[in-house]
Motif scaffolding. Sequence first.
Motif, PDB file in Angstrom:
ATOM      1  N   VAL A   1       0.826  -1.212   0.000  1.00  0.00           N
ATOM      2  CA  VAL A   1       0.000   0.000   0.000  1.00  0.00           C
ATOM      3  C   VAL A   1       0.862   1.265   0.000  1.00  0.00           C
ATOM      4  O   VAL A   1       0.551   2.226  -0.702  1.00  0.00           O
ATOM      5  CB  VAL A   1      -0.993  -0.019   1.194  1.00  0.00           C
ATOM      6  N   ASP A   2       1.976   1.260   0.759  1.00  0.00           N
ATOM      7  CA  ASP A   2       2.823   2.461   0.762  1.00  0.00           C
ATOM      8  C   ASP A   2       3.895   2.410  -0.325  1.00  0.00           C
ATOM      9  O   ASP A   2       4.726   3.315  -0.436  1.00  0.00           O
ATOM     10  CB  ASP A   2       3.431   2.713   2.152  1.00  0.00           C
TER      11      ASP A   2
ATOM     12  N   THR B   1       3.562  -4.543  -5.627  1.00  0.00           N
ATOM     13  CA  THR B   1       2.288  -5.260  -5.475  1.00  0.00           C
ATOM     14  C   THR B   1       2.141  -6.297  -6.589  1.00  0.00           C
ATOM     15  O   THR B   1       2.266  -5.948  -7.762  1.00  0.00           O
ATOM     16  CB  THR B   1       1.103  -4.279  -5.590  1.00  0.00           C
TER      17      THR B   1
ATOM     18  N   VAL C   1      -5.170  -3.302  -3.203  1.00  0.00           N
ATOM     19  CA  VAL C   1      -4.337  -2.197  -2.732  1.00  0.00           C
ATOM     20  C   VAL C   1      -5.012  -0.863  -3.029  1.00  0.00           C
ATOM     21  O   VAL C   1      -5.043   0.048  -2.193  1.00  0.00           O
ATOM     22  CB  VAL C   1      -2.926  -2.294  -3.377  1.00  0.00           C
ATOM     23  N   GLU C   2      -5.606  -0.731  -4.216  1.00  0.00           N
ATOM     24  CA  GLU C   2      -6.280   0.519  -4.573  1.00  0.00           C
ATOM     25  C   GLU C   2      -7.467   0.778  -3.644  1.00  0.00           C
ATOM     26  O   GLU C   2      -7.705   1.909  -3.211  1.00  0.00           O
ATOM     27  CB  GLU C   2      -6.702   0.501  -6.050  1.00  0.00           C
TER      28      GLU C   2
ATOM     29  N   ILE D   1      -7.734  -0.184  -0.523  1.00  0.00           N
ATOM     30  CA  ILE D   1      -7.220   0.243   0.788  1.00  0.00           C
ATOM     31  C   ILE D   1      -6.724   1.689   0.713  1.00  0.00           C
ATOM     32  O   ILE D   1      -6.967   2.494   1.618  1.00  0.00           O
ATOM     33  CB  ILE D   1      -6.114  -0.704   1.297  1.00  0.00           C
ATOM     34  N   ARG D   2      -6.039   2.022  -0.380  1.00  0.00           N
ATOM     35  CA  ARG D   2      -5.582   3.422  -0.530  1.00  0.00           C
ATOM     36  C   ARG D   2      -6.766   4.381  -0.518  1.00  0.00           C
ATOM     37  O   ARG D   2      -6.703   5.458   0.076  1.00  0.00           O
ATOM     38  CB  ARG D   2      -4.796   3.584  -1.834  1.00  0.00           C
TER      39      ARG D   2
END
Length: 224
Positions: A172-173, A178, A186-187, A189-190
């Motif tokens: 995520v960071d 990924t 991931v998108e 969660i962002r």
Amino acid sequence: MSARRTDRGKRTGSMDFIESLMRPKLDARLSQMREQAKRGRDPSAEDDTLQLLLTVARLSRAERILEIGTAEGLTSVALLCECKSARLTTIELDEERYRKAKENFVSFGVEDRVNAILGDAADVLPSLEGEFGLIFLDGPKVQYKKYLADCKRLLCENGVLFADDVLLYGWVDGSAETPEKRRMLVEHIREYLREVSSDPDFITSVLKTGEGVAVSVKRTCKGD
Ligand SMILES: C[S@@+](CC[C@H](N)C(=O)[O-])C[C@H]1O[C@@H](n2cnc3c(N)ncnc32)[C@H](O)[C@@H]1O
């Protein structure tokens, strides 16, 4: 050290020392059950995450706690053992896990303080009423953003929204690449992190504890 933590690479000796301090002091049977659960598909909260969650639970003096994603109820039990007068509502989609959690609540003697709900959190959350001092968001990560409005509605002033697994192996960071099949996750969660961090009704900190935690405190309606 957990398998998930090992995935993120080597830690220094000093981190091992700190991790040893962050290990929650739990009932021996509960600790053993947590060790077994860590090997499962949807593991229970990591040691340092649980330690932080229990610290926040006590700090917030939450009398009503909501958990999204019960699994086998091991974190629920830890929360209720730490907060002796608190009541907990917890939501689980999987029937087998729900049944196992109910058995665990009985075997740890906390069943009178638990409202365990079998269902999809997206259906259950809009039907919940009242105010919670702490919400532990630990269900499907792709749904975090969708749950946010209900979590906000259900939190009391100064209530804490504690979202787990928000950094996921550094994906995520951006500190780790990924895998293709995880990009959508991931998108999502962002998007959750962007939304909760930019919401003026919350103050949020994202911490590298466990697989990443976002701790958001609901401001009072007077804006202070
Ligand atoms: C990471 S586990 C929860 C671990 C638990 N909070 C603990 O710390 O022991 C996530 C859980 O969310 C449940 N879950 C997945 N989708 C769900 C949904 N739509 N509604 C409610 N629960 C869901 C899964 O079955 C799984 O048991």
